[in-house]
Design an enzyme around this catalytic site. Structure first.
Site, short mmCIF file in Angstrom:
data_model
loop_
_atom_site.label_atom_id
_atom_site.label_comp_id
_atom_site.label_asym_id
_atom_site.label_seq_id
_atom_site.Cartn_x
_atom_site.Cartn_y
_atom_site.Cartn_z
NE ARG A 33 22.93 0.31 0.37
CZ ARG A 33 23.16 1.60 0.65
NH1 ARG A 33 22.31 2.31 1.36
NH2 ARG A 33 24.23 2.21 0.21
CE LYS A 64 -1.31 12.87 8.14
NZ LYS A 64 -1.61 14.12 7.39
CE LYS A 84 -6.53 13.11 13.94
NZ LYS A 84 -5.67 12.48 12.95
CD GLU A 125 -8.78 17.88 12.67
OE1 GLU A 125 -8.15 16.83 12.88
OE2 GLU A 125 -9.48 18.06 11.65
CG ASP A 157 -6.68 20.56 10.08
OD1 ASP A 157 -5.44 20.45 9.97
OD2 ASP A 157 -7.49 19.91 9.40
#
Lengths: 283, 283, 283, 283, 283, 283
Positions: B103, B138, B170, B200, B221
């Site tokens: 597993r 992320k 940012k 950004e 963005d």
């Protein structure tokens, strides 16, 4: 009663490790360079799509571990069904700490809320049937405790937490043992009185063998609805019936309509989509 | 040259922790009860759907850590494009160890192959354009190094590995600094000579400011394709251009056609679907 | 089938930590000062009193971790009933490593063999009755997995491994819930389908309530033999019956004669005496 | 002056690990299911038999680590001689945390109080003689620091804490070195000025050799009382004299009457019985 | 007999941690990008200046942990006095592993050889006097065991390894206790029979007090040579005499000529210069 | 803006480990024996020589971790240029905790202040030139993050933090790749858009090749000043120029006068001298 939170002692090592993984050897060089130590921020964790919150404790702990002076106020705790735009919590304090902790906080919150949301969708899809929705051991390495918690938050139930807390006899165990009967008997003889025994069966013939020897639960693997219905009838309450095998939100209601007790779904933990939650800076 | 593997010293702690998480305090009670110590198994890791293999080293290490006498033979290493039914590797040895490690081996292999497969799909979708596909921060807590490795295996590039290896300015940094120019200048002054600076920008006005002060890369963005195209033209090779913002396999070709250098996609690591791979017992 | 060993990955961290605790910051200064690097030793782990071996894997691993060139040959594996003077295993190789690892090897072996021996004594005392002997969560911090393993080696069964693998409702839970019925119902509603529920009852009235609501097992706490006998009759096979409360080798047969399924004994793990085993140097 | 406590930084890792071992991957499922978050408990740690308290800091820390809002009030600190029924401390706060932490708190407290109690009994038995009671390196893996602390609390002294803080020359070292003289000389030459040298002797002839070369202490192993008395006379204050070898509370006074400085007893740490202490719920 | 090596189990955690600190989250991106997997290298660790080797085990382990197929052949083990140009060991195998492990191998080897070299220089400077050279607890956090080992390799002796293995009474302890006599008496009463007691004295008056109460060693702090000489005479062999306080290679012979037993020098571990050793690629 | 501190979460594991290394298995036996629990101390960290403070957070955390009730008041934070006798901070509270934590606090503070002081001296020496001073990866194992921080505090810049955050192509990479051009091209192709590429060149011919293929920085290794000057002219701003190779405070101004952008110095971290700082007890 809402789902009890995991004690802090269980989640802190995870959050601490995630922060250190992100801070690396130099810390947040962008924020440190640009944001003065005295700058403050007033922010909110905001849902950008509907879903179920899970993991808020981990998210807020991420901020606290970066800077203990950050204050958080919970608006919608774990289990709340968010609409798009809902404020989940406000997070206020030194801007440096909030900016440095933001990504890790969101990584936990979006991931776990995604699992809770996916779980809740299936739970909703089978409402009216007796079937409960359960997860599997197909979890992301290192995150089993919190992913299973997220499943509970979404209204699901938990299957085994590991190889050690229940017996689950699969096809290969049966093959090695030379049949269902000897496999179950060996297991029953070996384990303690608080361990349940479940067995995976692929056919109704196997099911009959399993019921004859007696088990706590049967995992009916990849059976079509008709066969599931017959299986449930054969079992007649003598064991918990669990259906598994590529069940989706679309097929879940049909599966549930067969009368099984449980629907187990691996992708709740291994393939669900993160819920979109962001950190907004307020005025 | 294929993607170099991560050294064993970097992956062993992850695999070890995942096994202990699964073995718990009593080990694999099912297998221990049913499978004799001398039973042997001859198995294969088999793709149940097409995709790109990634994480085979971790999967095979899982078996080896449970029982060092298990032998594996690699048929298709990381990076190979699998057809359904392809044997990735054979795994042979004591049946107990193979069943107990299965597993965790699959949890790593399916998860990382899923990321590689998703990455490869986007890479394929933008073929013919200059744009490379890149991931973000992320990632799933604890798995950043291996998830980013899986992105490379899928043909993608890596963005920052953490808060400390590049500057990414940012909107909130800009707001606190009082503008793009002071933000970039503070960063440039603070960091070492091997650190790049990306910023950004949400508008072409901001982009102009960024180019005036000079940066290594601009993150464009959530710009629509037309605006991206104008942005690329404005930049004129003075900085790396990165497009981001909910890009999907469907929209990626259009984004790529704008001429951007990079397309960054968070869901490669936070929301990709596990690749379906199983362990088959051979005769 | 003999008791399956714990996989090496589960015991190595314990042995490693114990060795580092003993070696401290300077290592074995006595041996290093006196014994030349080239000196060899030929030794045997010898029982100085009768008992049941348990923990031999840990003992031999202690030697191997100090010096991988040490060779061991097992004469009597875990579970063997030793007579005084029996050689359990021979250990041969560099004298330094053997002398430096000796104490930790013995600390594990004597401790775990002591638990197995105590368990076997009780198991023997109740032979002929249906009652199995089981341990509790009263274990030495850090050693739960290996102490419970030693109980199995001694012929005993394992109770819960932790707070998370079964429900055990005690008097305080009942008090808070306002009775046995609501307590059991809350538990049943909260836990997954592979979790059993046991409840502690002090009186036959409570037992009746427990049987009425339905539980997997009843813990009959501190009941005198007559009451136990009546309790067993009342249960009539509807639940596993467990007797507990200061049971000793002397009282165990009487308790067992009441027909209970289980006798649980905390001192197996918290207060058993180490078995006297030594390391003899052979010619 | 009472025995100084171990600093929190030394005991917290032990308590934390013990709690995580018990909470597993799902936490206290019984308490979480049955006890409401807002329920409170007012409890007391109560001696169920006479003895000496030790390890109260660890016990109270267990509660605090589960829930920092739990409050404790110490009535009888480490070293206090308890009568049966004495309240050691009260523990008040959220019922969930108290119930979840109870077993680990008691596991530490009962184990360490058992060691302190056993030590105190021997100390009492030899009162009036010069002999101090000391422990050995026969400790439970992982717990050496706290077990040796418990011995101090019971009025005993500590022998070596590890292989690295003193030289203890045993029979095998002597055999390899080719005699007592070369063994001691090698040790003296190798170690720093703050390291003492003790040697184990089995006969008065060996003792004479040891005294001739000069050592800080002699371990008189398994000598009958008469021989011990002669040994003490031979030493005449030139070294610390330590008697060892299966000394029990019954034989300790006779051994002590020989005039030895120290009586070392392995079973204080490896085989003492846990002290019976419980957690009572008050009105 | 040469200085015995530290067992592998004590050094592996240090080397492993150092490698992971250097490999970060992406590994050796330069080598991975440029050096093919099949490239091999034949290299040698070469002294670029004279000195004493120490830490070779750690250096070679660094290579082995990066790639177990790397082979090393030791030419000059720890303790060897190197001339400039001497080959210490050859290291052969896959070029990737050798290049990736090189810096960590050298960081350990240069640092520890620097300490051994500095120690040897002082030892040489005081040759002919009875004084031994010893280090202090002024070590680099995390490296105490290996730094003290390097001092031994350089011919020095070790002082305390920590706060727990000997008593060292300093001025503040004396002040709190209200004098030398009560301080020593409290210590003697509190500690076990294998713990030595040393006291720091600043004046001959204090020395007299210390000798009157009796101690194992006296630390004569910052005394000029004449006073040291008088101190040694006063002590007359009743205690070990240790001189300390900013002793340099230049002043050491004068200090040693006073007849003290020990010269302790903090900068051996906190401020010695790394020995220049490089990794040369051979044909 | 002063150098931002490392977040507590990054330094606490280091300080905790250092304290446990010093406390060992018995804690501070001297202080525990002599100093009553209720004694208090009022102390100050005082510079005994001029220099630059660095690491004060770690030092104060050492005291806090031993006893959270210790209070500290910072007089001169990291970066302050101390005169001899300056009070850096006062530390007040229970005497036991202060005495037990003192050495670890000083070990961090003296070591890191030594690095900051050495860095500041070189920075001062090259004032008026464009050259910045930078460290290398020649750090003490385990301390890279804090040593690099100390370099920043001293006014220096940081080079790579590990093998993974920038490409640095050295002679052996060039040799394996078959030249500068293929080496750089392979690297450029392999790494992400935020990774810079630096190459080590030994001659002006190599420099020309490097500039032709294009790199972010050139490491001019061991070039004499005249050659450096020519190299800087050749580069003409097309890359960052870094001079390295045994640069000392004496030679640094000459090197800087060549116009290089950076001077990198390994001994800042591997061989700088600890700054002499002590803990004085105030009235």
């Amino acid at each position: 009663m809402s789902v009890p939170p995991l004690p802090n002692i269980m989640i802190e090592p995870l959050v601490r490790a995630a922060l250190l993984e992100d801070l690396g050897r130099a810390g947040d060089i962008t924020t440190d360079a640009i944001v003065p130590a005295e700058a403050r921020a007033n922010t909110a964790l905001v849902a950008r799509q509907p879903g179920v919150v899970a993991g808020l404790d981990l998210a807020l702990l991420a901020f606290k571990l970066v800077d203990p002076s950050i204050l958080a106020s919970v608006k919608h705790p774990d289990g709340y069904r968010l609409s798009s735009g809902d404020v989940i919590a406000t997070v206020t304090g030194p801007a440096r700490g909030i900016l440095s902790g933001e990504r890790i906080a969101l990584n936990f919150l979006c991931h776990l809320s995604g699992i809770a949301t996916a779980t809740a969708a299936i739970v909703e899809a089978v409402r009216g049937h007796r079937a409960r929705v359960t997860c599997t051991r197909k979890t992301t390495p290192g995150l089993r405790a919190v992913q299973k918690y997220a499943v509970r938050v979404g209204g699901g139930a938990n299957h085994r937490f590991g190889l050690d807390d229940a017996v689950l006899i699969k096809d290969n165990h049966i093959a090695v043992a030379g049949g269902i009967k000897p496999a179950v008997e060996r297991a029953r003889c070996a384990v303690g009185h608080l361990i349940k025994i479940e067995i995976e069966v692929d056919t109704l013939v196997q099911l009959e063998e399993a019921l004859a020897v007696g088990v706590d639960a049967v995992l009916l693997d990849n059976m079509p609805p008709d066969e599931l219905r017959r299986a449930v009838a054969m079992v007649g309450g003598r064991a918990v019936t669990e259906a598994s095998g590529r069940i989706t939100p679309a097929t879940a209601p049909i599966i549930a309509s067969t009368g099984v007790d449980l629907i187990s779904i691996g992708w709740l933990t291994h393939s669900s989509t993160a819920l979109d939650i962001g950190l907004d800076h307020l005025e």
